[in-house]
Design a protein around this motif. Sequence first.
Motif, PDB file in Angstrom:
ATOM      1  N   ARG A   1     -32.899 -54.204 -19.718  1.00 54.93           N
ATOM      2  CA  ARG A   1     -34.318 -54.608 -20.304  1.00 54.93           C
ATOM      3  C   ARG A   1     -34.952 -54.115 -21.609  1.00 54.93           C
TER       4      ARG A   1
ATOM      5  N   ASP B   1     -39.134 -61.553 -17.572  1.00 55.41           N
ATOM      6  CA  ASP B   1     -39.623 -61.344 -16.065  1.00 55.41           C
ATOM      7  C   ASP B   1     -39.600 -62.415 -15.490  1.00 55.41           C
TER       8      ASP B   1
ATOM      9  N   GLY C   1     -30.797 -63.972 -12.636  1.00 55.29           N
ATOM     10  CA  GLY C   1     -31.541 -63.833 -11.672  1.00 55.29           C
ATOM     11  C   GLY C   1     -32.925 -63.920 -12.095  1.00 55.29           C
TER      12      GLY C   1
ATOM     13  N   GLU D   1     -30.450 -65.435  -8.042  1.00 57.90           N
ATOM     14  CA  GLU D   1     -29.239 -65.139  -8.393  1.00 57.90           C
ATOM     15  C   GLU D   1     -28.171 -65.581  -7.369  1.00 57.90           C
TER      16      GLU D   1
ATOM     17  N   GLY E   1     -36.377 -63.684  -7.888  1.00 54.16           N
ATOM     18  CA  GLY E   1     -35.264 -63.530  -8.648  1.00 54.16           C
ATOM     19  C   GLY E   1     -33.928 -63.385  -7.912  1.00 54.16           C
ATOM     20  N   ALA E   2     -34.184 -62.659  -6.709  1.00 56.97           N
ATOM     21  CA  ALA E   2     -33.004 -62.483  -5.644  1.00 56.97           C
ATOM     22  C   ALA E   2     -32.458 -63.905  -5.476  1.00 56.97           C
TER      23      ALA E   2
ATOM     24  N   LEU F   1     -41.988 -61.669  -7.669  1.00 53.08           N
ATOM     25  CA  LEU F   1     -40.948 -61.807  -8.763  1.00 53.08           C
ATOM     26  C   LEU F   1     -39.439 -61.387  -8.292  1.00 53.08           C
ATOM     27  N   LYS F   2     -39.398 -60.217  -7.909  1.00 52.28           N
ATOM     28  CA  LYS F   2     -38.247 -59.724  -7.552  1.00 52.28           C
ATOM     29  C   LYS F   2     -37.543 -60.646  -6.317  1.00 52.28           C
ATOM     30  N   LYS F   3     -38.242 -61.061  -5.354  1.00 57.12           N
ATOM     31  CA  LYS F   3     -37.696 -61.557  -4.206  1.00 57.12           C
ATOM     32  C   LYS F   3     -37.314 -63.221  -4.650  1.00 57.12           C
TER      33      LYS F   3
ATOM     34  N   ASN G   1     -47.608 -59.878  -9.485  1.00 61.52           N
ATOM     35  CA  ASN G   1     -47.018 -59.481  -8.306  1.00 61.52           C
ATOM     36  C   ASN G   1     -45.544 -59.141  -8.462  1.00 61.52           C
ATOM     37  N   ARG G   2     -44.926 -58.151  -8.643  1.00 63.84           N
ATOM     38  CA  ARG G   2     -43.589 -57.742  -8.777  1.00 63.84           C
ATOM     39  C   ARG G   2     -42.748 -58.142  -7.873  1.00 63.84           C
ATOM     40  N   ASP G   3     -43.389 -57.926  -6.758  1.00 62.41           N
ATOM     41  CA  ASP G   3     -42.703 -58.144  -5.322  1.00 62.41           C
ATOM     42  C   ASP G   3     -42.298 -59.636  -5.234  1.00 62.41           C
TER      43      ASP G   3
END
Length: 361
Positions: free
Chosen positions: A173, A259, A277, A341, A337-338, A333-335, A329-331
């Motif tokens: 990144r 992101d 992702g 993917e 993204g997963a 975004l991460k969820k 809310n990074r959490d």
Amino acid sequence: MKFAIAGGGTGGHLFPALAVGEALLDRGHEVLIFISEKEVDALATTGRAEFRFETLPGVGMPKLLSPAVLTFLKRFNASLSPCRKILAGFQPNAVLGMGGFTSTPPILAGKLRGVPTFVHESNAIPGKANKLNARLVSVVLLGFAECRKHFGSARCEVVGTPVRRSLIQKKPRSEALAALGLKDDLVTILVMGGSQGARGINESVTRALPALEGTPVQFLHLTGPQDEAMMVAHYRREHIPAHVAPFCHAMEDVYSAADLVIARSGAASLAELAHFGLPSILVPYPHAAEDHQTRNAEIFARAGAAEMLPEEAITGDTLGAKMRALATNRDILKKMGAEAERLAPGDAAGRVADVLERYAR
């Protein structure tokens, strides 16, 4: 062996065609790719000397009772005739169309030569062109399993939508952000509207920017050729850092830096978002044939990989609020993204090549 691929007209047809061509070249085959006269085709194929390209007149099917049918038939014949001559010289073992009426003349020319023919439908619901193409081919190749029901008794295989090789390798990144002149301590929101840009998305983002005041974000915005200056002015006025360009050839940098993505929901773009992702806010193009972009977006929304926002429902407040809620809310975004993917097509180009080889032999 030799393979002919028809993949011009839009990035959604051309880029997957190039991905399949790359897979076939890796296996020692020879590849000819038919493209359209559009600028997007010329730009995307510049420097690709490993392929033989042939340009054909674009064809689009009007309503049957329209006077434009005569023009369509004239242009169709102007495309079919050179196709037959080119294939007679090239002597392909199989012909693949990546969708749309640009694929129909090469597919028909291949069928008249008696070689296996194929069409790839990348969307969740087919347009009228591929419903016709499906009657001419040996096998219909599908990007989404949900599309199978629309082809009746036609032989179908689910292969996914191919992703071009330049995007396979994800970049760090920080490296991608540096290449684009962006900061690494802000949430990066990528806005793109496909190979031609999207005026509706661009205008929606301009209305949403005031709602992001004080939010730690920056933008990476691919505007299309007409709206670059407008968007630069809006980001400056709102004092929001942004890299703005009409388009970008180094999409591996763009996706690796992002992101969160705001985009249309063409199948090729979705395959790329899934590969990287990336969580997204999807704004389906409201005039897409058979409303296929809405059906595509629904698949990603049901999986939790995206939020869908119809263009007619967008106000500055609705889009701005969604961007702010996700960007802070990074959490989440991460969820998301997963989940994106999990929808990635994997080696779809390789699977398409497998089918072509199997029938060609």
